[in-house]
Design a protein around this motif. Structure first.
Motif, mmCIF file in Angstrom:
data_model
loop_
_atom_site.group_PDB
_atom_site.id
_atom_site.type_symbol
_atom_site.label_atom_id
_atom_site.label_comp_id
_atom_site.label_asym_id
_atom_site.label_seq_id
_atom_site.Cartn_x
_atom_site.Cartn_y
_atom_site.Cartn_z
ATOM 1 N N GLU A 39 44.312 22.336 43.641
ATOM 2 C CA GLU A 39 44.655 23.775 43.419
ATOM 3 C C GLU A 39 45.704 24.387 44.355
ATOM 4 O O GLU A 39 46.750 24.945 43.907
ATOM 5 C CB GLU A 39 43.533 24.786 43.415
ATOM 6 C CG GLU A 39 42.379 24.529 42.258
ATOM 7 C CD GLU A 39 41.206 25.351 42.292
ATOM 8 O OE1 GLU A 39 40.541 25.721 41.493
ATOM 9 O OE2 GLU A 39 40.977 25.833 43.615
ATOM 10 N N SER A 42 48.842 22.282 43.398
ATOM 11 C CA SER A 42 49.694 22.717 42.329
ATOM 12 C C SER A 42 50.517 23.795 42.158
ATOM 13 O O SER A 42 51.334 23.907 41.106
ATOM 14 C CB SER A 42 48.500 23.046 41.135
ATOM 15 O OG SER A 42 47.810 24.229 41.552
ATOM 16 N N TRP A 43 50.523 24.656 43.335
ATOM 17 C CA TRP A 43 51.727 25.796 43.188
ATOM 18 C C TRP A 43 52.484 25.537 44.454
ATOM 19 O O TRP A 43 53.892 25.593 44.526
ATOM 20 C CB TRP A 43 51.160 27.086 43.495
ATOM 21 C CG TRP A 43 50.313 27.398 44.486
ATOM 22 C CD1 TRP A 43 49.050 27.405 44.355
ATOM 23 C CD2 TRP A 43 50.755 27.857 45.994
ATOM 24 N NE1 TRP A 43 48.315 27.492 45.832
ATOM 25 C CE2 TRP A 43 49.534 28.089 46.496
ATOM 26 C CE3 TRP A 43 51.805 28.249 46.408
ATOM 27 C CZ2 TRP A 43 49.382 28.448 48.204
ATOM 28 C CZ3 TRP A 43 51.953 28.767 47.676
ATOM 29 C CH2 TRP A 43 50.798 28.827 48.521
ATOM 30 N N GLN A 54 47.985 16.476 38.346
ATOM 31 C CA GLN A 54 46.616 16.606 37.836
ATOM 32 C C GLN A 54 46.419 15.212 37.132
ATOM 33 O O GLN A 54 47.017 15.430 35.788
ATOM 34 C CB GLN A 54 46.075 17.789 37.291
ATOM 35 C CG GLN A 54 44.772 17.689 37.102
ATOM 36 C CD GLN A 54 44.006 18.856 36.573
ATOM 37 O OE1 GLN A 54 44.536 20.134 37.102
ATOM 38 N NE2 GLN A 54 43.228 18.865 35.669
#
Lengths: 360, 248
Positions: A39, A42-43, A54
């Motif tokens: 998570e 992912s940014w 992913q």
């Protein structure tokens, strides 16, 4: 407070530290208790100008990592327990192809699906698994969020020094806890720094081949046997890492890593206050296993207390070999419960009173 | 009379034997890929990724950067290379067992993610290097060492057709060629060229499957193998362009 001093969860600190160490490729798949890494990446990875993917499964993740490493990038894949089992083949390929890469296993309880709480049941998977063939990795076992951060930088340095995969193993408790940490400064890795990586050739250059290193050794496996044995020996000689706490005069020496070792540290402090000579060997690497740490054990030592969140007692064999079977080995073994420092002392007292049962 | 010289790219070191069997399709299909890259001025910058089987013999024949990876993982590996080497043409050159059986999820998911790579898949209907076992593309009734009485639909299912599976997928390019005739070889080369052009245009995933003979494991002469492609294989696996972004 400086910007680099923050309070962070272990998993997120790992992700941030990887990016600050120049990691620009990440692959992951959701699995508790390490999903925060995916998570976070992912940014955050996009901000850093890298790639976070992913993947459809851990196999793809591991082989995208293989490709990114072959191309010279600092790459990271992370998983937990069941997902980490799926990395095994790729780890063997990384070893066989001399590729530097960092993988993380945030271990959880149980074989099969098990459950999502902390455990130290992946010791043998990391220490003695690593896929088919004569494989061995370098395995770091941090015991705090700060040590996770420090180990990430170290992991890339070792991976590139030995051209070898490095695994960071910690349990769910450390992955999920929040602690104050000092993060490293942001750094960039030069993807073109290695001669051996694939990048396209210039006119007149020969093509590079990333594949089994054995193909390039004298007489194939005759040469490779020596090459790999020498490499493993260099790793074993040079990269043992440990922390000894009051070991020299100890009558009982705990051996532990990760969350269990933190509990043992408290136990040593409290036991010493009671006049019990307890010590601790904290393993900061499990491969190479820090055999040298055991040289400090003195003649007064009556027994070793392995403190491990493992039903089998997976570390026991290595401790027996490190002590050349000269010291009786006892265990305080749990599975999903973090060991209790009072119980550590109780077991030590039983050992001294001759009431404890050896695990071997 | 005008003559035309067919010359392999310099870097495809024709002096080094590849080890391919006589009549093997790899000799033609792989060369097409290298010829295309050479003609586009991309061969030096190219990175090719191989699976473990016959395809990987090219690693020693071509003097460019190459990666050899695990069985079924060449497409995933190529995607990993490309993600960090965006300026390099990256292609996976693989067999039908690798890409439609053990590594099928990576074939489909690289397409779903529209990974900006080119994939060339040899469809010869068998696992060649291990001695001719049944592949996902083995035809119904075709005898192999692991379907000795012939492939049966009720036991083994029907031959897998990638063009049906990727129908409607938003990828850059999908085509199937054949090397049974010179005309089809030239057509296949155009497909492969288009696939690389799409990649260099950053349009995403391009896949060219090529029907190719495996005379050794088919138990046929090279000539009869080409006949079989024409008469039997192309019936089940029609050649042509299936997906081209921007073209309806």
């Amino acid at each position: 407070m400086a910007d680099n001093e923050v309070i962070m969860k272990g998993n997120e600190a790992l992700a941030e530290a990887a990016i600050r160490s120049g990691c620009r490729f990440f692959s992951g798949y959701p699995i508790t208790p390490q999903t925060e890494i995916l998570e976070y990446m992912s940014w955050r990875m996009e901000e850093a100008g890298g790639e976070a993917i992913q993947t459809e499964d851990e196999l793809c993740g591991a082989y995208m990592l293989f490709g990114a490493a072959a191309a010279g990038a600092r790459a990271l894949s992370t998983s937990a327990g069941p997902g980490f089992s799926l990395y095994q083949e790729a780890i063997s390929y990384l070893v066989g192809s001399d590729l530097p890469a960092v993988l993380v296993d945030v271990s959880r309880i149980g074989n099969a699906l098990g459950d999502i709480s902390q455990s130290q049941g992946d010791y043998e998977l990391i220490r003695k698994g690593n896929g088919h063939g004569d494989t061995m990795v370098i395995a770091l076992t941090p015991a705090s969020v700060q040590e996770i951060v420090d180990d990430v930088q170290l992991a890339y340095e070792l991976a590139e020094k030995y051209l070898h995969p490095v695994i960071i193993l910690y349990d769910a408790a450390i992955g999920q806890m929040m602690e104050g940490v000092t993060l490293p400064e942001m750094s960039e890795h030069d993807i073109n720094k290695f001669d051996w990586s694939v990048k396209g050739i210039e006119k007149g250059q020969h093509g590079r081949k990333i594949t089994n290193v054995s193909y390039f050794c004298d007489n194939m496996y005759v040469g490779y046997e020596k090459y790999l044995r020498d490499k493993y020996k260099a790793i074993t000689d040079n990269e043992q890492r440990w922390e000894n706490v009051e070991v020299a005069d100890a009558e009982v020496v705990c051996v532990a890593y990760g969350i269990s070792s933190r509990v043992c540290k408290e136990a040593v402090r409290n036991a010493r206050a009671e006049g019990i000579k307890l010590g601790l060997i904290r393993l900061k690497t499990i491969t190479p296993f820090p055999v040298k740490a055991f040289e400090e054990i003195g003649p007064d030592c009556k027994g070793i207390e392995v403190v491990e969140m493992s039903i089998k007692g997976q570390m026991v064999d290595d401790v027996a070999l490190a002590t050349k079977c000269n010291i009786p080995i006892y265990g305080y073994l749990t599975s999903y419960l973090v060991p209790d420092s009072e119980k550590v002392i109780e077991v030590a007292k039983d050992i001294l009173a001759g009431k404890a049962e050896e695990v071997l | 009379m005008a003559t035309k010289e067919f010359k392999a790219p310099e870097m495809l070191r024709t002096g080094d034997p590849t080890g391919f069997c006589p009549g093997c399709g790899h000799g033609t299909v792989g060369r097409l890929g290298f010829e295309v890259l050479d003609e586009m001025g991309l061969l030096e910058k190219s990175i090719s990724v191989y699976d473990v089987a016959c395809d990987s013999l090219y690693m020693w024949a071509i003097d460019t950067d190459c990666v050899g990876t695990a069985h079924g993982r060449a497409i995933a590996t190529a995607a990993g290379v490309k993600r960090v080497r965006k300026d390099c043409p990256v292609w996976a050159y693989v067999g039908d067992g690798a890409s439609y059986s053990i590594g099928f999820q990576h074939t489909v998911w690289s397409a779903v993610r529209n990974e900006n790579i080119t994939v060339v898949i040899i469809n010869n209907g068998v696992f060649g290097m291990t001695g001719g076992q049944m592949a996902p593309t083995t035809l119904i009734g075709q005898k192999t060492t692991s379907s000795p009485a012939g492939r049966r639909a009720d036991v083994n299912g029907y031959p897998m057709d990638i063009t049906k599976i990727l129908t409607g997928q938003d990828i850059a390019y999908l085509a199937r060629g054949s090397i049974d005739t010179v005309a089809n070889i030239n057509k296949t080369k155009k497909y492969i060229r288009k696939a690389f052009e799409k990649q260099m245009n950053n349009e995403g995933f391009s896949l060219v499957e090529v029907l190719a003979p495996c005379p050794t494991n088919w138990g046929l002469s090279p000539h009869d193998s080409l006949e079989r492609i024409r008469n039997e294989v192309m019936e089940v696996f029609p050649i042509g362009e299936y997906i081209e972004r921007g073209v309806k």
